[in-house]
Each structure stands twice: as C-alpha cells, then as structure tokens.
Scaffold this motif. Structure first.
Motif, PDB file in Angstrom:
ATOM      1  N   GLN A   1       0.830  -1.207   0.000  1.00 20.09           N
ATOM      2  CA  GLN A   1       0.000   0.000   0.000  1.00 20.09           C
ATOM      3  C   GLN A   1       0.864   1.255   0.000  1.00 20.09           C
ATOM      4  N   ALA A   2       1.929   1.239   0.800  1.00 18.88           N
ATOM      5  CA  ALA A   2       2.828   2.395   0.848  1.00 18.88           C
ATOM      6  C   ALA A   2       3.526   2.601  -0.484  1.00 18.88           C
ATOM      7  N   ALA A   3       3.889   1.499  -1.144  1.00 18.39           N
ATOM      8  CA  ALA A   3       4.572   1.603  -2.439  1.00 18.39           C
ATOM      9  C   ALA A   3       3.691   2.280  -3.478  1.00 18.39           C
ATOM     10  N   ARG A   4       2.399   2.029  -3.418  1.00 18.10           N
ATOM     11  CA  ARG A   4       1.485   2.671  -4.366  1.00 18.10           C
ATOM     12  C   ARG A   4       1.465   4.190  -4.166  1.00 18.10           C
ATOM     13  N   VAL A   5       1.562   4.611  -2.911  1.00 17.86           N
ATOM     14  CA  VAL A   5       1.607   6.051  -2.623  1.00 17.86           C
ATOM     15  C   VAL A   5       2.920   6.643  -3.131  1.00 17.86           C
ATOM     16  N   LEU A   6       4.028   5.985  -2.820  1.00 15.89           N
ATOM     17  CA  LEU A   6       5.339   6.520  -3.194  1.00 15.89           C
ATOM     18  C   LEU A   6       5.521   6.583  -4.698  1.00 15.89           C
ATOM     19  N   ALA A   7       4.891   5.677  -5.432  1.00 15.77           N
ATOM     20  CA  ALA A   7       5.076   5.629  -6.891  1.00 15.77           C
ATOM     21  C   ALA A   7       4.667   6.923  -7.571  1.00 15.77           C
ATOM     22  N   THR A   8       3.750   7.651  -6.955  1.00 15.75           N
ATOM     23  CA  THR A   8       3.288   8.915  -7.547  1.00 15.75           C
ATOM     24  C   THR A   8       3.643  10.113  -6.673  1.00 15.75           C
TER      25      THR A   8
ATOM     26  N   THR B   1      10.621   4.052 -13.552  1.00 16.28           N
ATOM     27  CA  THR B   1       9.574   3.890 -12.547  1.00 16.28           C
ATOM     28  C   THR B   1      10.147   3.111 -11.360  1.00 16.28           C
ATOM     29  N   PRO B   2       9.510   3.203 -10.184  1.00 16.96           N
ATOM     30  CA  PRO B   2      10.000   2.417  -9.044  1.00 16.96           C
ATOM     31  C   PRO B   2       9.840   0.921  -9.276  1.00 16.96           C
ATOM     32  N   LEU B   3      10.664   0.150  -8.571  1.00  8.77           N
ATOM     33  CA  LEU B   3      10.533  -1.303  -8.599  1.00  8.77           C
ATOM     34  C   LEU B   3       9.262  -1.750  -7.887  1.00  8.77           C
ATOM     35  N   GLY B   4       8.930  -1.105  -6.787  1.00  6.38           N
ATOM     36  CA  GLY B   4       7.748  -1.470  -6.006  1.00  6.38           C
ATOM     37  C   GLY B   4       8.086  -1.676  -4.544  1.00  6.38           C
TER      38      GLY B   4
ATOM     39  N   ASN C   1      10.368   3.436  -3.747  1.00  6.72           N
ATOM     40  CA  ASN C   1      10.020   2.079  -3.338  1.00  6.72           C
ATOM     41  C   ASN C   1       9.715   2.008  -1.850  1.00  6.72           C
ATOM     42  N   ALA C   2       8.843   1.092  -1.480  1.00  3.05           N
ATOM     43  CA  ALA C   2       8.738   0.686  -0.080  1.00  3.05           C
ATOM     44  C   ALA C   2       9.789  -0.392   0.169  1.00  3.05           C
ATOM     45  N   VAL C   3      10.210  -0.540   1.416  1.00  2.00           N
ATOM     46  CA  VAL C   3      11.256  -1.515   1.728  1.00  2.00           C
ATOM     47  C   VAL C   3      10.936  -2.239   3.026  1.00  2.00           C
ATOM     48  N   ILE C   4      11.217  -3.542   3.025  1.00  2.00           N
ATOM     49  CA  ILE C   4      11.121  -4.369   4.231  1.00  2.00           C
ATOM     50  C   ILE C   4      12.534  -4.802   4.574  1.00  2.00           C
TER      51      ILE C   4
END
Length: 412
Positions: A10-17, A109-112, A137-140
C-alpha cells in the motif's frame, strides 16, 4: 509478516506517484533525528556490542557492528546526500517516433517493494531505507540478529522522517524478530515483494538463492584482488595495497588476495609484506613467496577463494598478465579487482578482460562503495548479471515502462 507485506504494498502505491520534495524532506528529517538521538543510538548499539562479545564475534565483525558518533554522523550525511541526488523516477530514458505517428518514451519507474536481508552492519539500515525511499520504493528490512537493537533504533528515525513529511511510515519497515523463520517467510512473499537484496556471507547468499521465490540482486562475498604488474610504480603499489587491505578489513571491498609478477616480486614484495605486517596483517604466501620471505604462512588452495574480512591476506606470484587474469577468473567472487601498473596497454587489457562488477587501475579496492562513486550510498554491490551490477544506488532501484501516445492508430 503478511501484515508487513500488505502495508508495504500500500505504501509503495503512494510513493510511486510522490514527487521529489516529500521524499527529500523525509530523508532530511530522518538525518536530523539520527543526530538528535545519537546518545540513544549509541546506547542501543552498546547492547548489540555486548551481546556480540558474549557470542565470540571476531574483531572484524565487531568493527562492522560498532556505531560511533562519527559513523552516526556519516549516516546522517549519507541521508542528506541521497536527498540531494536528482529524482530517479520519471526520467525519460529514451524517446522516438514511429512512421505511423506513434510517440514512444521509455520512462523510469519504481521497482515497487524491495526486501533487504543483511547481516551485522547497522548502517545498511539507513542506506537501504533511504535509497529505496528516494527511488519511490517501499522496503522491508531484515537485519542480522547481531545488530537488532541498533537497526531497530535507526529504522524508527527513518519512519519518523516519513511521518513528518506526510508519507506513510509503512514505506520503511523492519522485521521485528530475530527468528530465522521470518527469512523463509519473506522469501515466499512474491505477491508483496518484487525483489530481494541479500547482503552477507556465502552461506546467507546460498540459502537465499536456493529458497527464494522472488528475483534477487545478489551481493556475494568480496574475494577481491590487487594485481601488481611488472610495470607497477613501487610507491603506488605499497600505498594502494596497504589501504586496500588494512583501511577496514571487514568491508566487502577489502583486498583478500595480492597477485604479483615474478619479474618484480623479489624487488617489491619485501617492502609490501613489511608494511602489511607492521599494520598487524598476517601474510599467507605460495611457495615462491616463501622463498622471498620464509616467515609467511604457507597458503593453501582454500586461501585463494576465501573472504577473510580480517587482517589476513594471501599472496601469489604469477608469470604475467594472462596468469593473473586466469587466477581471478577461477577464484574471484566477481566483486572488485585492481591492477597496479604504469602500462596503459596492460591496464586496458585488465579493465576489459576481467569480468567483475568493478575493475580498477592504480586505485584501492576499498573505493568499491556507492558513496565513493557519487551515488550517495548503496544498498549493496550486485555481483550478478541481471538489471543491476556493481553498486546498487537509486537509479538501479528503478525499472522502466513504455509510454505510447497515439492519435487513433490501429494496427493493420
């Protein structure tokens, strides 16, 4: 782990834009938090250091684990340097028109969602979190058990920076357990993680390679070589080798094997070995090295493929450039290799023919670092062959898509 993965997606979707300004502010706020809470970071690191000593970690491993005020300041500066980099997302990498009027662009574009599995260096927490954020990207993060308290404290400051900048804190998450089972679960989360970056020793990389269902940017061990060619400048050879081996023995860019041409070995090796010993380094050598210096420890076949991460170096005499390149091809981990020579022809052959991620001429292998390459930092040094190779910085943490603009075209 399932919840962590869903929140990261969910966070990655926000960061992508997300544009550049909020990402940069998050990094700057995190840098301020690291400086503000330096005393707490040192306190948490002391817990890890005490546990590490009780476990019997080597001096090199303890050095990788230790935080000092200078190292925390370097982390904070690293975050600011990453913030100052151009935004890697949205770059038009290529553009062209087709005869039918279609206009095409290849855009970064970001990786995700990136999963990072690493061992004892707590600064990787800051570097990996910051680089992934800058690249959208979001990261774990799953750090080693040795650095659990240090990494957790650093991650909390990164998350604080995100919240202050109005971005989702779940963009940077850390696995909250040292249980190894979490790694296995992480490697199976193909719906929520797009790429895994493993950073550690051979056993960690082999396990992840065997078990992962997710593509990897492999950061294999650093069996790095420095080759002293027949036309080497003696002073350069001495200073470069001493730095390449002994500046920090526990980093992946440290030279582990020295190769030297037979024609200059008797003249140059004594001073090189003297410098290394004076700095506390154990020298292991082949039979020809033993003739020059009977006090070296006899090298075994295993030494040529060993990443010591310690004050130990293997030395081998070779007959020339071809044999040096052949030795590297057999024993290197494809990380970083250097040649010391004043011969432009020999240097070009070495740079062209040695198939490692980083090849150097008249420079210390310890420059194998994203920060030294002007990338701000690195998430690791990829020794694989897909997408990213060498230091993995913000650009390497993006991929691309094609944007096609038309005006009603249909395909015949």
């Amino acid at each position: 782990m399932a919840s962590i993965g869903k929140r990261a997606r969910q966070a990655a979707r926000v960061l992508a834009t997300t544009g550049r300004a909020p990402k940069d502010r998050a990094l700057q706020e995190a840098a301020s938090a690291l400086r503000r809470d330096m005393a707490f970071l040192l306190q948490e690191n002391a817990r890890d250091m005490e546990a590490g000593r009780e476990k019997g970690l080597s001096a090199a491993m303890l050095d990788r684990l230790e935080l000092t005020p200078a190292r925390i300041e370097a982390m904070a500066k690293g975050l600011e340097e990453i913030a100052a980099l151009p935004d890697p997302v949205g770059r038009v990498m290529a553009a062209w028109d087709r005869p039918n009027g279609l206009k095409l662009e290849r855009v970064s574009t970001p990786l995700g969602v990136v999963g990072v599995i690493y061992e004892s260096r707590p600064n990787v927490t800051a570097d990996a979190g910051a680089l992934c954020l800058k690249a959208g990207n979001a990261v774990i993060l799953r750090g080693g058990s040795e650095s659990f308290y240090s990494s957790r404290a650093i991650c909390a400051r990164l998350m604080e920076g995100l919240q202050t900048a109005g971005l989702p804190a779940d963009a940077i998450q850390m696995v909250p357990t040292t249980d190894r089972e979490a790694v296995g679960i992480m490697l199976s989360m193909s719906e929520d993680i797009d790429v895994i970056v493993p950073r550690g020793g051979r056993s960690l990389i082999e396990r992840i390679t065997a078990d992962s269902r997710i593509p990897l940017f492999k950061h294999l061990e650093g069996v790095c070589h420095t080759y002293v060619h027949a036309d080497a400048d003696p002073d350069k050879a001495r200073s470069v080798i001493l730095n390449a081996k002994m500046r920090r023995t526990g980093v992946c860019g440290a030279t582990e094997t020295i190769l030297i041409d037979r024609s200059v070995a008797e003249r140059l090796l004594p001073s090189i070995i003297h410098d290394l010993r004076a700095a506390g380094c154990e020298v292991r050598g082949d039979e020809l090295v033993e003739v020059i210096d009977p006090d070296v420890v006899p090298a075994t076949e295993e030494d040529w493929s060993t990443e010591y991460l310690d004050a130990i170096v293997a030395v081998r005499v070779v007959e020339g450039l071809d044999e040096a390149i052949g030795h590297i091809a057999r024993h290197s981990s494809s990380h970083t290799e250097a040649i010391i020579t004043e011969s432009a022809e020999a240097a070009e052959r070495f740079l062209n023919e040695v198939d490692s991620a980083i090849v150097m001429h008249n420079a210390s292998t310890q420059f194998a670092d994203g920060g030294e390459f002007g990338m701000g930092a690195e998430i690791g040094i990829s020794t694989g062959r897909l997408h990213a190779r060498g230091p993995v910085g913000v650009e390497q943490l993006t991929i691309f898509k094609y944007k096609v603009r038309g005006n009603g075209q249909v395909r015949p």
